[in-house]
Design a protein around this motif. Structure first.
Motif, PDB file in Angstrom:
ATOM      1  N   LEU A  27       0.827  -1.199   0.000  1.00 14.55           N
ATOM      2  CA  LEU A  27       0.000   0.000   0.000  1.00 14.55           C
ATOM      3  C   LEU A  27       0.865   1.254   0.000  1.00 14.55           C
ATOM      4  CD1 LEU A  27      -2.866   1.112   0.079  1.00 14.55           C
ATOM      5  CD2 LEU A  27      -2.736   1.108   2.563  1.00 14.55           C
ATOM      6  N   TYR A  31       0.825   3.944  -3.015  1.00 17.97           N
ATOM      7  CA  TYR A  31       0.509   5.358  -2.787  1.00 17.97           C
ATOM      8  C   TYR A  31       1.625   6.255  -3.311  1.00 17.97           C
ATOM      9  CZ  TYR A  31      -0.280   9.737  -0.317  1.00 17.97           C
ATOM     10  OH  TYR A  31      -0.443  11.061  -0.016  1.00 17.97           O
ATOM     11  N   GLN A  45      -4.341   9.769  -3.019  1.00 16.35           N
ATOM     12  CA  GLN A  45      -5.157   9.027  -2.059  1.00 16.35           C
ATOM     13  C   GLN A  45      -6.428   8.509  -2.731  1.00 16.35           C
ATOM     14  OE1 GLN A  45      -5.483  10.891   1.751  1.00 16.35           O
ATOM     15  NE2 GLN A  45      -7.292   9.734   2.337  1.00 16.35           N
ATOM     16  N   THR A  48      -5.529   5.587  -5.060  1.00 18.11           N
ATOM     17  CA  THR A  48      -5.168   4.375  -4.327  1.00 18.11           C
ATOM     18  C   THR A  48      -6.398   3.747  -3.688  1.00 18.11           C
ATOM     19  OG1 THR A  48      -3.053   5.450  -3.848  1.00 18.11           O
ATOM     20  CG2 THR A  48      -3.553   3.421  -2.654  1.00 18.11           C
ATOM     21  N   GLN A  49      -7.253   4.578  -3.142  1.00 19.68           N
ATOM     22  CA  GLN A  49      -8.458   4.033  -2.517  1.00 19.68           C
ATOM     23  C   GLN A  49      -9.351   3.376  -3.565  1.00 19.68           C
ATOM     24  OE1 GLN A  49     -10.206   6.173   0.674  1.00 19.68           O
ATOM     25  NE2 GLN A  49     -12.303   5.675   0.094  1.00 19.68           N
ATOM     26  N   LEU A  52      -7.847   0.076  -4.519  1.00 20.87           N
ATOM     27  CA  LEU A  52      -8.087  -0.950  -3.493  1.00 20.87           C
ATOM     28  C   LEU A  52      -9.480  -1.540  -3.648  1.00 20.87           C
ATOM     29  CD1 LEU A  52      -6.547   0.688  -0.295  1.00 20.87           C
ATOM     30  CD2 LEU A  52      -5.849  -1.474  -1.326  1.00 20.87           C
TER      31      LEU A  52
ATOM     32  N   PRO B  21       5.353  11.196   0.005  1.00 21.35           N
ATOM     33  CA  PRO B  21       5.487  10.767   1.401  1.00 21.35           C
ATOM     34  C   PRO B  21       5.911   9.304   1.471  1.00 21.35           C
ATOM     35  CG  PRO B  21       3.422  11.942   1.034  1.00 21.35           C
ATOM     36  CD  PRO B  21       4.029  11.704  -0.312  1.00 21.35           C
ATOM     37  N   TYR B  23       4.936   7.076   3.529  1.00 23.46           N
ATOM     38  CA  TYR B  23       3.878   6.145   3.897  1.00 23.46           C
ATOM     39  C   TYR B  23       2.524   6.660   3.416  1.00 23.46           C
ATOM     40  CZ  TYR B  23       7.602   4.621   6.952  1.00 23.46           C
ATOM     41  OH  TYR B  23       8.816   4.212   7.418  1.00 23.46           O
ATOM     42  N   ALA B  24       1.663   5.725   3.078  1.00 28.63           N
ATOM     43  CA  ALA B  24       0.304   6.096   2.698  1.00 28.63           C
ATOM     44  C   ALA B  24      -0.447   6.619   3.914  1.00 28.63           C
ATOM     45  CB  ALA B  24      -0.412   4.868   2.116  1.00 28.63           C
ATOM     46  N   PRO B  25      -1.393   7.529   3.716  1.00 25.83           N
ATOM     47  CA  PRO B  25      -2.177   8.040   4.841  1.00 25.83           C
ATOM     48  C   PRO B  25      -2.906   6.916   5.573  1.00 25.83           C
ATOM     49  CG  PRO B  25      -2.577   9.340   2.865  1.00 25.83           C
ATOM     50  CD  PRO B  25      -1.789   8.135   2.437  1.00 25.83           C
ATOM     51  N   LEU B  28      -6.044   5.279   4.164  1.00 26.51           N
ATOM     52  CA  LEU B  28      -5.923   4.215   3.172  1.00 26.51           C
ATOM     53  C   LEU B  28      -5.677   2.869   3.844  1.00 26.51           C
ATOM     54  CD1 LEU B  28      -3.848   5.881   0.314  1.00 26.51           C
ATOM     55  CD2 LEU B  28      -6.234   5.156   0.249  1.00 26.51           C
ATOM     56  N   HIS B  29      -4.855   2.885   4.876  1.00 29.84           N
ATOM     57  CA  HIS B  29      -4.626   1.626   5.593  1.00 29.84           C
ATOM     58  C   HIS B  29      -5.930   1.126   6.202  1.00 29.84           C
ATOM     59  CE1 HIS B  29      -0.243   1.368   5.268  1.00 29.84           C
ATOM     60  NE2 HIS B  29      -0.238   2.687   5.369  1.00 29.84           N
ATOM     61  N   HIS B  31      -8.923   1.761   5.086  1.00 27.24           N
ATOM     62  CA  HIS B  31      -9.760   1.276   3.981  1.00 27.24           C
ATOM     63  C   HIS B  31      -9.345  -0.137   3.588  1.00 27.24           C
ATOM     64  CE1 HIS B  31     -12.397   1.629   0.524  1.00 27.24           C
ATOM     65  NE2 HIS B  31     -11.399   1.343  -0.289  1.00 27.24           N
ATOM     66  N   MET B  32      -8.054  -0.375   3.517  1.00 30.32           N
ATOM     67  CA  MET B  32      -7.576  -1.704   3.126  1.00 30.32           C
ATOM     68  C   MET B  32      -7.941  -2.734   4.195  1.00 30.32           C
ATOM     69  SD  MET B  32      -3.819  -2.962   1.818  1.00 30.32           S
ATOM     70  CE  MET B  32      -2.962  -2.846   3.365  1.00 30.32           C
ATOM     71  N   LEU B  35     -11.638  -3.526   3.820  1.00 28.11           N
ATOM     72  CA  LEU B  35     -11.888  -4.404   2.683  1.00 28.11           C
ATOM     73  C   LEU B  35     -11.367  -5.800   2.977  1.00 28.11           C
ATOM     74  CD1 LEU B  35     -10.981  -2.024  -0.258  1.00 28.11           C
ATOM     75  CD2 LEU B  35     -13.245  -2.877   0.300  1.00 28.11           C
TER      76      LEU B  35
END
Lengths: 174, 475
Positions: A27, A31, A45, A48-49, A52, B21, B23-25, B28-29, B31-32, B35
């Motif tokens: 992830l 991103y 964002q 990526t969302q 997903l 950046p 790391y992803a915000p 998003l983590h 959201h993953m 899911l």
């Protein structure tokens, strides 16, 4: 078949599960790639969302866990392309590259970078994507082809056209 | 500057200036993880095909409640995320990857005939799916018959079946949708294709889905939604980014005629051979078919009081009454908030009105219509492993006005499919999850949680309308 322990966290029903195999590491990488293509936080964002969500819907289509990263990247790049096309149509959100924080240096270098930023903005979405994948992500032609789902020859021609367009813009700044 | 020099210049400049950046915000983590939690649900419920959104809402129910207060105005109230299956960073210890088979599809033609698809994965063959058919209600089964890679499968009896071919060269190449049909219960398959024409192509990496529906052994439809791409792999312009094709056959799938569909049907679901429904690209629309998918009437959904304009609406159940009216259960979702209501239509699905708010009783449940106004609602145990991992159930005899809890026995959570052929005779695919605590690979504790293996699934059967269940097939 090789099982990359780095891929596997959630195993549904005792089988390799495409979506469950996505990890935090993937992830973060995804991103960053979206950010590199799109040039700003919010769109990266969003892309990526969306990717997903699509990956979750399409997870049964991935049968080879070794292809996980390329598979998800392909979905992500498609989403980035959609956003770039939307951006081009709406003409309200120019590429953000020229506004990225610069490393302080001499005036000439800054000017060169501004020109490059404008040149990159002039590329169409597909050209921009291959440039980022080739020169920022440092992927090979074949790897790019796999991620885009197009023949390697198509990648080569897009890259060639991109360089041609960039050169023309850089050599004729207005 | 030649290409190599320009390439090197681009490489240097892009690496110097494009600094995303690290790391992803966290959103998003999250959201993953959400899911990933839903990923234990792979098949639609009620034996109806095509809906993954149903499962999105099933999970949303675990993390949200809507309370009805005072004058009937709905107040949307989010709650903290539940503790369902967690997708976490890979731990230092090895996590088992390859394991036993699992049920991936269950379909019942009638009380006697049904098919089950199970999948298994091993290091040498990858994921392999196989088909078993019963003609005596699950007492005996055919030997497993291997299946090609597919995306949808349906049988109308013990021998006539179809699937969407996803093998290389099948669907997605040269504007073709690949269909395979069998007339001997899956022993042999014959290829045919649907030409969607116009030079349109797409790859399976594009968002695409196909729903097959056959009313009988001759007549069927294939409803396809996909992102079109040209021969160069570039996406082609389309108004909504998605092109929808409706194809039909009257010779059992040997030949097909296809045309671009007017409405894009999202997640077509068939209640019986004739009645089906689908969402449109707009969340306020609901399409209903009464002729097996040949034609679709566009209906308008009411505005739910208190729901924001960006709410999603998902229909969870449709029941046709003897008096010609349609009853439905719909879920409105906005962010982590949701509401579950009953609806009624007296004009074949063109207009709908809300007949009751069931949010307090059954938010997040899955519904099966067992008779007129007799509905069964089941929910997975989304709090597992904090709780025991047993599904819960409610039943109504008055179309959702009142609900009574039933004491379920024998049905583990997570169930992934519910398919009833009568008020008492139902099947489910289910498995009991097993979780183990994991720590972050970084050792910081961030994203630590439980990695859950929902375990090999089995087919469970009930003969008393969903109260007691027993396993009838373990692949």
């Amino acid at each position: 078949m090789r099982a990359d322990p780095g891929h596997m966290t959630l195993v549904g029903g005792g089988k390799v599960d495409a979506f469950g195999a996505l990890t935090t590491r993937h992830l973060d990488q995804a991103y960053r790639l979206a950010w590199a293509i799109l040039g700003n936080d919010q769109e990266a964002q969003d892309a990526t969302q969306d990717a997903l969500t699509v990956a979750w819907r399409e997870r049964r289509k991935l049968r080879d866990p070794d292809k996980l990263e390329a598979w998800f990247s392909r979905i992500l790049v498609n989403k980035c392309r959609d956003l770039l096309r939307t951006r081009a149509r709406s003409r309200i959100q120019p590429l953000d590259l020229a506004r990225q924080p610069w490393v302080p240096d001499g005036t000439e270098a800054t000017v060169n970078r501004d020109e490059l930023g404008r040149a990159l903005e002039s590329l169409n979405p597909d050209q921009r994507i291959v440039v980022v994948l080739r020169f920022w992500a440092d992927l090979t032609i074949d790897d790019i082809a796999e991620r885009l789902g197009v023949p390697s020859g198509t990648v080569k021609s897009r890259l060639h056209n991109s360089l041609h367009a960039l050169r023309a813009t850089l050599e004729d700044p207005r | 500057m030649n290409d190599d020099e320009l390439g090197q210049h681009l490489h240097d400049e892009l690496h110097a200036r494009v600094r995303p950046p690290a790391y992803a915000p966290e959103q998003l983590h999250e959201h993953m993880r959400n899911l990933g939690s839903m990923d234990s649900i792979r098949e639609p419920l009620s034996g109806q095909k095509g809906h993954t959104l149903r499962n999105l809402f099933a999970f949303a129910a675990a993390i949200a409640v809507v309370t009805l207060i005072g004058s009937g105005l709905l107040t949307w109230q989010g709650t903290p995320p539940g503790s369902g299956v967690q997708l976490t960073p890979t731990p230092a210890v090895a996590v088992p990857v390859f394991g036993g088979p699992a049920i991936t599809s269950v379909g019942r033609v009638d009380a006697n005939v049904a098919w089950v698809v199970s999948s298994s994965t091993d290091a040498s063959n990858g994921t392999v799916e196989s088909l078993r058919i019963t003609q005596d209600g699950g007492s005996t089964w055919s030997e497993p018959r291997p299946l090609p890679e597919f995306s949808d499968i349906q049988f109308v009896d013990a021998v006539h079946g179809w699937l969407i071919d996803l093998t290389p060269g099948g669907t997605g190449q040269d504007g073709q949708i690949g269909v395979e049909r069998t007339e001997d219960g899956g022993l042999t398959w014959t290829k045919s294709s649907i030409d969607i024409g116009g030079g349109i192509s797409y790859t399976t990496s594009s968002m695409s889905s196909t729903t097959l529906h056959f009313r009988d052994e001759l007549n069927g439809v294939a409803l396809e939604a996909f992102v079109p791409t040209g021969s160069d792999g570039m996406a082609l312009p389309s108004p909504s980014g998605v092109v929808c094709v409706q194809a039909s056959t009257s010779d059992g799938g040997a030949t097909w005629s296809a045309a671009e569909a007017g409405p894009c049907l999202m997640g077509p679901t068939f209640v019986d051979p004739e009645l089906g429904y689908a969402s449109g690209t707009s969340t306020s629309t609901l399409y209903v078919t009464s002729d097996g998918g040949q034609t679709w009437a566009r209906g308008s959904l009411p505005l739910l009081p208190g729901a924001s304009m960006d709410s999603s609406v998902y229909v969870n159940l449709i029941e046709r009454r003897a008096d010609g009216t349609l009853r439905a259960v719909a879920v409105w979702a906005s962010g982590s908030n949701m509401a579950t209501v009953s609806m009624v239509s007296s004009d074949g699905g063109l207009t709908w009105s809300i007949s009751g708010d069931m949010s307090a009783a059954v938010n997040g449940y899955e519904f099966v219509a067992l008779g007129e106004g007799h509905w069964l609602a089941l929910s997975n145990d989304w709090n597992f492993p904090s709780t025991s991992g047993v599904a819960s159930g409610l039943v109504t005899e008055d179309a959702g006005v009142t609900w009574q809890a039933i004491a379920l026995s024998g049905l583990p959570s997570m169930f992934t499919t519910l398919d009833f052929v009568s008020a008492t005779d139902g099947w489910a695919a289910a498995g009991k999850p097993a979780c183990e605590s994991q720590v972050s690979s970084s050792g910081t504790g961030e994203n630590a949680g439980n990695a859950c293996n929902i375990g090999p699934e089995s087919v469970f059967a009930t003969t008393d309308g969903g109260a007691t269940w027993k396993a009838i097939l373990a692949p």
